[in-house]
Design a protein around this motif. Structure first.
Motif, PDB file in Angstrom:
ATOM      1  N   GLN A 164       3.106  -3.579   4.030  1.00 37.80           N
ATOM      2  CA  GLN A 164       3.605  -4.767   4.714  1.00 37.80           C
ATOM      3  C   GLN A 164       4.816  -5.334   3.986  1.00 37.80           C
ATOM      4  OE1 GLN A 164       1.450  -8.254   6.749  1.00 37.80           O
ATOM      5  NE2 GLN A 164       1.839  -9.079   4.693  1.00 37.80           N
ATOM      6  N   PHE A 165       4.757  -5.387   2.664  1.00 42.76           N
ATOM      7  CA  PHE A 165       5.880  -5.920   1.889  1.00 42.76           C
ATOM      8  C   PHE A 165       7.163  -5.139   2.165  1.00 42.76           C
ATOM      9  CE2 PHE A 165       8.495  -5.686  -1.984  1.00 42.76           C
ATOM     10  CZ  PHE A 165       8.804  -7.034  -2.154  1.00 42.76           C
ATOM     11  N   LEU A 166       7.039  -3.820   2.268  1.00 34.47           N
ATOM     12  CA  LEU A 166       8.201  -2.963   2.496  1.00 34.47           C
ATOM     13  C   LEU A 166       8.574  -2.859   3.974  1.00 34.47           C
ATOM     14  CD1 LEU A 166       7.217  -0.073   0.060  1.00 34.47           C
ATOM     15  CD2 LEU A 166       9.072  -1.723  -0.293  1.00 34.47           C
ATOM     16  N   ASN A 167       7.717  -3.374   4.839  1.00 36.00           N
ATOM     17  CA  ASN A 167       7.924  -3.306   6.290  1.00 36.00           C
ATOM     18  C   ASN A 167       8.011  -1.861   6.772  1.00 36.00           C
ATOM     19  OD1 ASN A 167       8.265  -4.289   8.905  1.00 36.00           O
ATOM     20  ND2 ASN A 167      10.498  -4.434   8.704  1.00 36.00           N
ATOM     21  N   VAL A 168       7.033  -1.051   6.327  1.00 32.62           N
ATOM     22  CA  VAL A 168       6.958   0.345   6.765  1.00 32.62           C
ATOM     23  C   VAL A 168       5.549   0.632   7.282  1.00 32.62           C
ATOM     24  CG1 VAL A 168       8.761   1.139   5.188  1.00 32.62           C
ATOM     25  CG2 VAL A 168       6.349   1.190   4.450  1.00 32.62           C
ATOM     26  N   PRO A 169       5.411   1.564   8.223  1.00 26.49           N
ATOM     27  CA  PRO A 169       4.096   1.868   8.792  1.00 26.49           C
ATOM     28  C   PRO A 169       3.329   2.890   7.963  1.00 26.49           C
ATOM     29  CG  PRO A 169       5.749   3.151   9.914  1.00 26.49           C
ATOM     30  CD  PRO A 169       6.496   2.280   8.925  1.00 26.49           C
ATOM     31  N   LEU A 170       2.017   2.907   8.174  1.00 20.39           N
ATOM     32  CA  LEU A 170       1.142   3.928   7.622  1.00 20.39           C
ATOM     33  C   LEU A 170       0.548   4.727   8.773  1.00 20.39           C
ATOM     34  CD1 LEU A 170      -0.729   1.779   4.942  1.00 20.39           C
ATOM     35  CD2 LEU A 170       1.173   3.367   4.560  1.00 20.39           C
ATOM     36  N   TYR A 171       0.722   6.036   8.729  1.00 25.13           N
ATOM     37  CA  TYR A 171       0.199   6.922   9.769  1.00 25.13           C
ATOM     38  C   TYR A 171      -1.189   7.385   9.342  1.00 25.13           C
ATOM     39  CZ  TYR A 171       0.919  10.049  13.784  1.00 25.13           C
ATOM     40  OH  TYR A 171       0.842  10.658  15.016  1.00 25.13           O
TER      41      TYR A 171
END
Length: 336
Positions: A164-171
């Motif tokens: 969330q901090f990096l604003n990236v998703p987890l697949y």
């Protein structure tokens, strides 16, 4: 219209061999695969592109299939589940470095998801930070469970905090399920051992398992803690979208969450087809989730379908929805 697909796999032979060697050592020597296991592996595990081959064979497939970009992730032999923390960190860093090197050679054709050493969640969060900020990767892939635990356990929270901090998703990707579960649910004397193995794996079992992992994360309250966290679930959401109403009406009333299960799902989870090119499933996903929550994927090389582009182009949906699913949602989510 551009086509970007985001569940596309590769392997690193050197790393996969070291993962296998570690697993053999941990198990005191692994018995040779029986006939059913060998037959299953031949069915579901194709000859994977080693990273040296990606730039040649894969790009040829992409050109012939009308695919502009693939988002790559490590597949069979992933170092994620190595239980030795030091070795897991070493192998995941090496895998992410190799992937970043490939992307530099073909920056308009490939981007990638990192693999993380989840045996050490703090180190996994640090590796995610490095993979995004130093290597330019676009998120991470979490495969199956780890050491008998789903990822809703409190110990794994640093990984989700960092995402969330990096604003990236987890697949969240399926994996082989535990032996005792496979035996209880999917084995029978009424069909062959290889059918049992397939039933427990790509035929059904590991999709249920992966869908359960998403439900468990929602039920744990992770989106109340991390409202901007984004997850991706393949194979049209691993059956979960078909049960959102039921989950709200039954499970939801027993949980202490700020919102309905379906609300979290529709705002924080993206689904992809993973090569299951069924228009009825596409239409259902749009009606249930909206086209803004769907991203195209082909599951290469487990499924090698030269109609990846044509499936979307020929679908009886609006041009705007085709563009969202084909590339716009991926560009926005991954900041391509």
């Amino acid at each position: 219209m551009k086509i970007i697909t985001i569940e596309e796999h590769f392997m690193l032979k050197n790393i996969s061999q070291r993962v296998t060697a570690f697993n053999i050592k941990q198990n005191g020597g692994m018995p040779p695969a029986n006939a059913a296991q060998k037959d299953l592996m031949a069915l579901v595990l194709p000859t994977m592109d080693d990273i040296e081959d990606v730039g040649e064979r894969r790009i040829t497939f992409m050109d012939e299939s009308g695919i502009d970009m693939q988002i790559l992730s490590h597949a069979a032999g992933s170092p994620q589940n190595i239980t030795d923390k030091k070795l897991a960190i070493e192998l995941c860093q090496e895998a992410n470095n190799e992937l970043a090197g490939l992307i530099k050679l073909h920056p308009t054709r490939f981007a990638g998801f990192a693999v993380l050493p989840v045996a050490d969640p703090e180190a996994a969060a640090e590796e995610l930070h490095r993979a995004i900020n130093e290597l330019g990767l676009k998120g991470a892939i979490l495969t199956g469970t780890f050491n008998g635990s789903f990822f809703d356990e409190e110990e794994f929270l640093p990984i989700f905090n960092k995402a969330q901090f990096l604003n990236v998703p987890l697949y969240l990707h399926p994996a082989i399920i535990q032996k005792e579960i496979a035996q209880y649910y999917y084995h029978s004397n009424n069909w062959s051992p290889v059918a049992s193995a397939m039933f427990a794996a790509a035929g059904y079992g590991w999709h249920i398992d992966s869908g359960i992992s998403v439900i468990r994360l929602i039920a744990s309250g992770i989106f109340d803690k991390l409202p901007n966290l984004k997850l991706i679930s393949g194979h049209w959401g691993e059956l979960v979208p078909f049960f959102l109403n039921r989950l709200d009406e039954q499970l939801g009333i027993t949980l202490k969450l700020n919102r309905k299960i379906s609300d979290y799902y529709k705002s924080n989870v993206y689904v992809t087809p993973s090569g299951l090119f069924s228009e009825s499933q596409l239409q259902f996903a749009i009606s249930e989730l909206g086209a803004t929550q769907i991203i195209h994927s082909g599951d290469y090389p487990y499924l090698i379908d030269y109609n990846t582009r044509q499936f979307l182009e020929n679908a009886t949906i609006s041009t705007d929805d085709k563009e969202r699913i084909g590339y716009k949602n991926a560009e926005k989510l991954l900041r391509l």
